[in-house]
Design an enzyme around this catalytic site. Sequence first.
Site, PDB file in Angstrom:
ATOM      1  N   ASP A 151       0.839  -1.191   0.000  1.00  0.00           N
ATOM      2  CA  ASP A 151       0.000   0.000   0.000  1.00  0.00           C
ATOM      3  C   ASP A 151       0.880   1.248   0.000  1.00  0.00           C
ATOM      4  OD1 ASP A 151      -1.697   2.204   0.811  1.00  0.00           O
ATOM      5  OD2 ASP A 151      -3.156   0.706   1.459  1.00  0.00           O
ATOM      6  N   LYS A 183      -2.207  -8.289 -14.797  1.00  0.00           N
ATOM      7  CA  LYS A 183      -3.125  -7.605 -15.709  1.00  0.00           C
ATOM      8  C   LYS A 183      -3.233  -6.128 -15.346  1.00  0.00           C
ATOM      9  CE  LYS A 183      -5.939 -11.742 -16.505  1.00  0.00           C
ATOM     10  NZ  LYS A 183      -7.262 -12.368 -16.300  1.00  0.00           N
TER      11      LYS A 183
END
EC number: 2.1.1.33
Length: 265
Positions: A170, A242
């Site tokens: 994060d 992706k």
Amino acid sequence: MIHDDDPNAPGAPHDDDATAAPASATRAAPAAGDDDDANPLHLRRIRSFVTRAGRVSTGQRRAIDELGPRFVIPYGSAQPDWDAIFGRRAPRVLEIGFGMGASTAEIAALRPGDDFIGVEVHEPGVGALLKLIGEQQLSNIRIIQHDAVEVLAQMIAPDSLDGVHIFFPDPWHKARHHKRRLIQPPFVAQLAAHLKPGAYLHCATDWQNYAEQMLEVLSADPSLENTAQDYAPRPGYRPVTKFERRGLRLGHGVWDLVFRKKHAG
């Protein structure tokens, strides 16, 4: 960690086994009610995750029930005999925050001679990786569902790891939250203490500001040395997700940092 099945990523698919994905498993946040600025010791309570609710799918629950007893190692205050757990002595890599486990499984399949300890607090991610382990018949992964900071301190021996992976933690992009980032000097020192001499620490992020902080913090640790002048080319073993491909098409950057622990003397 940002991964292929993250439903919080732009344009991510929402299938049965992805809807419960955590946004990131490597999130360092203070406990509710803590005042970091008033408490200079807040780094002692740093966590490798943020609490996030998620639904465990039917397939994930089945994988947990059927494969968990073999592949999930309960958290404890004693160091396990990892050679006995894996049934061999092999190079051992710790991955902190594997998300839904797609990259972990791909790396483990690509490197069958290495053993991987994946740490993830979120149950949907644990179930997703167990499902991949079963589908791909992987035997070189074990999972600990617990805070990575405590796992490292209690369950991993000093100078025992051949590598550490921390992919897309994060970024805590607001400046006032930067102190919550996982890659900070005390934690990096703890990581370095558990690496063998010559072992590597591989971090990756898609936030330039965090990449710059990572480079500064890692470069400042006296026991580590950079394998590149600054940022490293993406090692071939780290898959491109992706989400990462979409970002690259949009011109977003991704930064890999690979440091090694110096040999004594």
